[in-house]
Design an enzyme around this catalytic site. Sequence first.
Site, PDB file in Angstrom:
ATOM      1  CB  ALA A  83      -0.918  -0.011   1.216  1.00 26.02           C
ATOM      2  CE1 TYR A 189       6.226   5.783  -4.805  1.00 23.26           C
ATOM      3  CE2 TYR A 189       7.838   5.971  -6.576  1.00 23.26           C
ATOM      4  CZ  TYR A 189       6.998   5.207  -5.809  1.00 23.26           C
ATOM      5  OH  TYR A 189       6.915   3.846  -6.008  1.00 23.26           O
TER       6      TYR A 189
END
Length: 379
Positions: A83, A189
Amino acid sequence: MNILISGGAGFIGSSLALRLVELGHRVTVLDNLLSQVHGREAAQHSYLYQRIQKKVSFVYGDVTKREDWEKCLAGQQVVVHLAAETGTGQSMYKIAHYTSVNMLGTAQLLDILTNKRDHSVTKVLIASSRAVYGEGKYKTEAGEIIYPNSRKKEDLDCGRFEIAGEVPNQKLKVVATDELSKLHPTSVYGLTKLYQEQLLTTVCPTIGITPVVMRFQNVYGPGQSLQNPYTGILSIFSSLIRQGRPINVFEDGLESRDFVYIDDVVEATIRGILHNDENGGVFNVGVGVPTTVLEVAKTLMQHYGKEVKLNISGNYRLGDIRHNFADISHIQSVLGYKPKVMFSEGIGRFAAWVKEQNVMVSDYDGSLAEMADRGLLKQ
């Protein structure tokens, strides 16, 4: 075994879950069915969710919430933590959100495993990314290995997209990035993925849990979201081609990535789960071959039998890298992994699957406008 997959209703997670069930394992999935991936009313219409719905134990929840982890950790032997928020460009302005989901979500899991000693987890495998390497690994004409910093905005503005050496007129050659290469992400990220890795490899050995890190390259294949406008150029390009819309190719189209087929990623991950080494490890998962963005666009048009305008725009996104492809010798020698599907075959399989799906209209233009408004996309 009892295996928990966070993000198990996603592209990689659902494919992994189905394969593990085929092999006789009992799979629990923790997922929040993010609308950006699954669309609205995901429970009724999500292809990814529906393919696992009756084959796993499903827990609807958020990895940033401790109570949701606790709902599904009891009795688990392995946790596969997939996730995450994954859009490189989007991460550069949704900083708090990406940090919360990727970093806090991992911290919550490890905090529970550290403080609740009655659990049965013996291994945690985490999905990391090629993004941790930043601009990757290069070699000078003299044979010196260097790890370049982010490209400069003034060079990108002038259309100088290739990595330049420190010395004037120095020519550099991109080479495969191995696991010992310098870790210096160029996006939020990438930073969050590196932090996830460091949390895992720091905490797990102190509590008797095996940490395994899989650094995925660009994963593609059937099941990939066709409506997420922030990630996955094969999906984005496919949607545009099928709608007859032009493709805006960033930079000069010669930027390259290592595209790895979903079945090979699943195989590598299962090998990581089953590998009997309490020290775990860090592994690149790719094919070790670079493919340019321009080649991707042209090949997809061939498979769909439809030509659209390729606008090689010179646009660029801050945080994007120029080239990266994996050295996979370590995972080959330790886990016996060998990719079976090369890009020429895999893109055909992907396109055949796409043809069977409804034409998806993603808010791709909106995503570009969103980044441009924040000064992160040069148009």
